[in-house]
Design a protein around this motif. Structure first.
Motif, PDB file in Angstrom:
ATOM      1  N   ILE A 106      40.267  25.454 100.135  1.00 23.74           N
ATOM      2  CA  ILE A 106      39.128  25.597  99.583  1.00 23.74           C
ATOM      3  C   ILE A 106      38.476  24.336  99.009  1.00 23.74           C
ATOM      4  O   ILE A 106      38.923  23.741  98.003  1.00 23.74           O
ATOM      5  CB  ILE A 106      39.434  26.789  98.359  1.00 23.74           C
ATOM      6  CG1 ILE A 106      39.712  28.122  98.880  1.00 23.74           C
ATOM      7  CG2 ILE A 106      37.988  26.994  97.537  1.00 23.74           C
ATOM      8  CD1 ILE A 106      40.144  29.268  97.916  1.00 23.74           C
ATOM      9  N   ILE A 107      37.280  23.942  99.671  1.00 22.65           N
ATOM     10  CA  ILE A 107      36.610  22.707  99.376  1.00 22.65           C
ATOM     11  C   ILE A 107      35.412  22.932  98.422  1.00 22.65           C
ATOM     12  O   ILE A 107      34.499  23.900  98.808  1.00 22.65           O
ATOM     13  CB  ILE A 107      36.322  21.967 100.695  1.00 22.65           C
ATOM     14  CG1 ILE A 107      37.407  22.026 101.561  1.00 22.65           C
ATOM     15  CG2 ILE A 107      35.473  20.779 100.157  1.00 22.65           C
ATOM     16  CD1 ILE A 107      38.559  21.105 101.162  1.00 22.65           C
ATOM     17  N   PRO A 108      35.487  22.448  97.223  1.00 23.62           N
ATOM     18  CA  PRO A 108      34.198  22.625  96.612  1.00 23.62           C
ATOM     19  C   PRO A 108      32.819  22.129  97.036  1.00 23.62           C
ATOM     20  O   PRO A 108      32.808  21.423  97.890  1.00 23.62           O
ATOM     21  CB  PRO A 108      34.662  21.771  95.261  1.00 23.62           C
ATOM     22  CG  PRO A 108      35.948  21.620  95.316  1.00 23.62           C
ATOM     23  CD  PRO A 108      36.127  21.187  96.696  1.00 23.62           C
ATOM     24  N   HIS A 109      31.755  22.780  96.382  1.00 22.33           N
ATOM     25  CA  HIS A 109      30.397  22.398  97.088  1.00 22.33           C
ATOM     26  C   HIS A 109      30.158  20.908  96.722  1.00 22.33           C
ATOM     27  O   HIS A 109      30.753  20.301  95.691  1.00 22.33           O
ATOM     28  CB  HIS A 109      29.509  23.532  95.999  1.00 22.33           C
ATOM     29  CG  HIS A 109      28.100  23.325  96.617  1.00 22.33           C
ATOM     30  ND1 HIS A 109      27.298  22.479  96.241  1.00 22.33           N
ATOM     31  CD2 HIS A 109      27.392  24.024  97.804  1.00 22.33           C
ATOM     32  CE1 HIS A 109      26.039  22.500  96.926  1.00 22.33           C
ATOM     33  NE2 HIS A 109      26.171  23.601  98.003  1.00 22.33           N
ATOM     34  N   ASP A 110      29.409  20.447  97.675  1.00 28.20           N
ATOM     35  CA  ASP A 110      29.192  18.984  97.409  1.00 28.20           C
ATOM     36  C   ASP A 110      28.517  18.591  96.039  1.00 28.20           C
ATOM     37  O   ASP A 110      28.660  17.448  95.552  1.00 28.20           O
ATOM     38  CB  ASP A 110      28.032  18.640  98.576  1.00 28.20           C
ATOM     39  CG  ASP A 110      28.662  18.441  99.828  1.00 28.20           C
ATOM     40  OD1 ASP A 110      29.941  18.410  99.934  1.00 28.20           O
ATOM     41  OD2 ASP A 110      27.979  18.513 100.935  1.00 28.20           O
ATOM     42  N   SER A 111      28.001  19.432  95.368  1.00 24.08           N
ATOM     43  CA  SER A 111      27.652  19.299  94.008  1.00 24.08           C
ATOM     44  C   SER A 111      28.544  19.281  92.791  1.00 24.08           C
ATOM     45  O   SER A 111      28.094  19.157  91.703  1.00 24.08           O
ATOM     46  CB  SER A 111      26.341  20.515  93.713  1.00 24.08           C
ATOM     47  OG  SER A 111      26.969  21.673  93.779  1.00 24.08           O
ATOM     48  N   TYR A 112      29.646  19.629  93.199  1.00 22.44           N
ATOM     49  CA  TYR A 112      30.955  19.937  92.279  1.00 22.44           C
ATOM     50  C   TYR A 112      30.958  18.439  91.475  1.00 22.44           C
ATOM     51  O   TYR A 112      31.058  18.657  90.301  1.00 22.44           O
ATOM     52  CB  TYR A 112      32.198  20.270  92.735  1.00 22.44           C
ATOM     53  CG  TYR A 112      33.119  20.369  91.668  1.00 22.44           C
ATOM     54  CD1 TYR A 112      33.087  21.414  90.709  1.00 22.44           C
ATOM     55  CD2 TYR A 112      34.201  19.416  91.708  1.00 22.44           C
ATOM     56  CE1 TYR A 112      34.009  21.274  89.639  1.00 22.44           C
ATOM     57  CE2 TYR A 112      35.081  19.414  90.777  1.00 22.44           C
ATOM     58  CZ  TYR A 112      35.014  20.381  89.712  1.00 22.44           C
ATOM     59  OH  TYR A 112      36.105  20.472  88.590  1.00 22.44           O
ATOM     60  N   PRO A 113      31.279  17.266  92.026  1.00 23.83           N
ATOM     61  CA  PRO A 113      31.321  15.940  91.337  1.00 23.83           C
ATOM     62  C   PRO A 113      30.294  15.709  90.445  1.00 23.83           C
ATOM     63  O   PRO A 113      30.530  15.315  89.234  1.00 23.83           O
ATOM     64  CB  PRO A 113      31.333  15.058  92.490  1.00 23.83           C
ATOM     65  CG  PRO A 113      31.918  15.783  93.882  1.00 23.83           C
ATOM     66  CD  PRO A 113      31.119  17.160  93.570  1.00 23.83           C
TER      67      PRO A 113
END
Length: 455
Positions: A106-113
């Protein structure tokens, strides 16, 4: 860092509301993620509905971060997590984090960082030094950013001891004979660092026997590892501190030169400008033993003074007493407990291109173990009662205990020292670096890449 795992789930952050223009029909995934913790009540409700309708698990990491810091919103966040994953862990942040660790697909959304950075900088603006935007994208880190957690303290909230005051053994009247110490001997420079002091500081930076070293002590995973800090190609030794962040219940230390985050267990940078440097710190031998045993074997030793420059209760059995006495972890980390409990102690060696662990329990049966790591024969001399293990290369010899001493297959007695196993003809078998650790940390970081002695 003495809160229980349940108390941590109830910590709260305050933050500015979203711009009023960010209504449900206009919310981007990034804005919905942020509204989970920073939005008004209506914005929060709208964001949860949008995230559920969108149905993508890339929002899970952000929701878990929000779950930890918002007790009032936890039930609704949990409902959304269940809708996205099909899992039901209620509002238990700890169990949800274990689930996330077990599901790396499960890869976090690009906005997560950017979201995580904002959250953590509200806890301590100095975290900006570690979480620079250019270093926390998924392609730049060597660990999963979504598994980096806050340890409950600010940067340097656990202060390192840098070249601390030392006193002669005879002047250390504050120590009891059964107090545990980290014993270090390099080039004849012999020193002791009591765990009752190091538990409050978790790091020292020193020059011992002419060698710049740092002891990185992760109280959460029971491991104190001695690293050389002078690295080829760098003009100055690294100086380390405690960042305030954890990864799978292991401290992330940082170097004061580049502010890169390092995995304490492996001695390698994992976030920041040194990630692609190829640096992995070399280990030096260190032993845990009682002050009485160390002083008797090393009468010229020096030992930490109580004059550390910090006000702490350095009494015996004070620091982390509840944690050390409990079978539970304070922070989430997956562990295989089929053969060993998560806080059973092991002695760990990562040398010769391999990794192997010896359960401390094995030394109850015999204080001397002849074994090997990869193709290198080892002798291990241990005492489970004092958590003491020393490892040596043994070559073609095998050893047995003999009335408190060590003898080889020919009946010849050898002397156990901090630098080598020494025979009567001054033959020297070199010491091998290793360290004590809780089983969960070894299993979590080494796993299938390592072997375990089964006795």
């Amino acid at each position: 860092m003495k809160l229980s795992r349940r108390q941590f789930a109830g910590l709260a952050l305050s933050g500015a509301a979203l711009p009023r223009a960010a209504l449900a029909q206009d919310l981007t995934p990034a804005e919905a993620q942020r509204a989970a913790i920073f939005g008004t009540s209506s914005e929060f409700r709208e964001a949860m509905a949008l995230i559920e309708a969108r149905g993508d698990s890339d929002m899970v990491a952000g929701l878990l971060l929000s779950l930890r810091f918002s007790r009032a919103r936890a039930p609704r966040i949990s409902q959304t997590l269940e809708a996205l994953t099909g899992e039901d862990h209620g509002s238990d942040w700890f169990d949800w984090m274990l689930w996330q660790e077990a599901n790396p697909q499960i890869i976090p959304h690009d906005s997560y960082p950017a979201f995580a950075r904002e959250m953590y900088l509200r806890l301590d603006p100095n975290f900006d030094q570690f979480l620079r935007p250019e270093y926390i994208t998924r392609d730049k880190t060597r660990i999963r950013l979504e598994e980096v957690t806050w340890g409950g303290v600010v940067k340097d909230g656990i202060p390192s001891l840098d070249n601390p005051d030392l006193i002669a053994a005879g002047a250390a009247d504050y120590l009891r004979g059964d107090d545990l110490v980290f014993g270090v001997s390099i080039n004849g420079d012999v020193r002791a660092y009591p765990l009752r002091i190091m538990g409050w500081h978790e790091m020292f930076n020193e020059v011992i026997g002419g060698v710049p070293v740092a002891l990185a002590y992760c109280t959460l995973c029971g491991s104190g590892i001695l690293f050389e800090t002078k690295v080829a190609g760098r003009a100055k030794p690294f100086i380390f501190g405690s960042s305030g962040f954890l990864y799978r219940s292991n401290k992330l230390m940082f170097d004061r030169g580049t502010n890169s985050l390092w995995n304490q267990y492996t001695g390698a940078p994992v976030i920041g400008p040194l990630v692609d440097s190829g640096i992995a710190l070399k280990q030096r031998p260190v032993v845990i033993t009682t002050w009485g045993n160390w002083k008797a074997s090393n009468p010229t030793t020096r030992v930490l003074s109580l004059n550390t420059g910090h006000r702490r209760n350095y009494g015996s059995g004070v620091v982390y007493n509840d944690y050390f006495g409990s079978p539970d972890l304070m922070f989430p980390a997956q562990v295989d407990q089929r053969d060993h409990a998560q806080k059973d102690y092991v002695f760990a060696v990562r040398q010769f291109g391999a990794a192997r662990a010896w359960p401390l329990e094995a030394f109850k049966r015999t204080p001397v173990i002849n074994d090997a790591i990869a193709d290198t024969p080892l002798l291990l001399v241990g005492d489970s009662a004092t958590r003491s293990v020393r490892a040596y290369e043994r070559g073609v010899r095998t050893f047995t205990p003999a009335s408190g001493r060590i003898k080889d297959q020919d009946g010849v007695e050898w002397q156990v020292t901090e630098s080598a196993l020494i025979g009567p003809d001054d033959t020297r078998l070199p010491r091998v670096a290793g360290h004590i650790s809780y089983w969960f940390a070894w299993d979590n970081y080494m796993g299938d890449a390592a072997t375990v002695y089964d006795g």
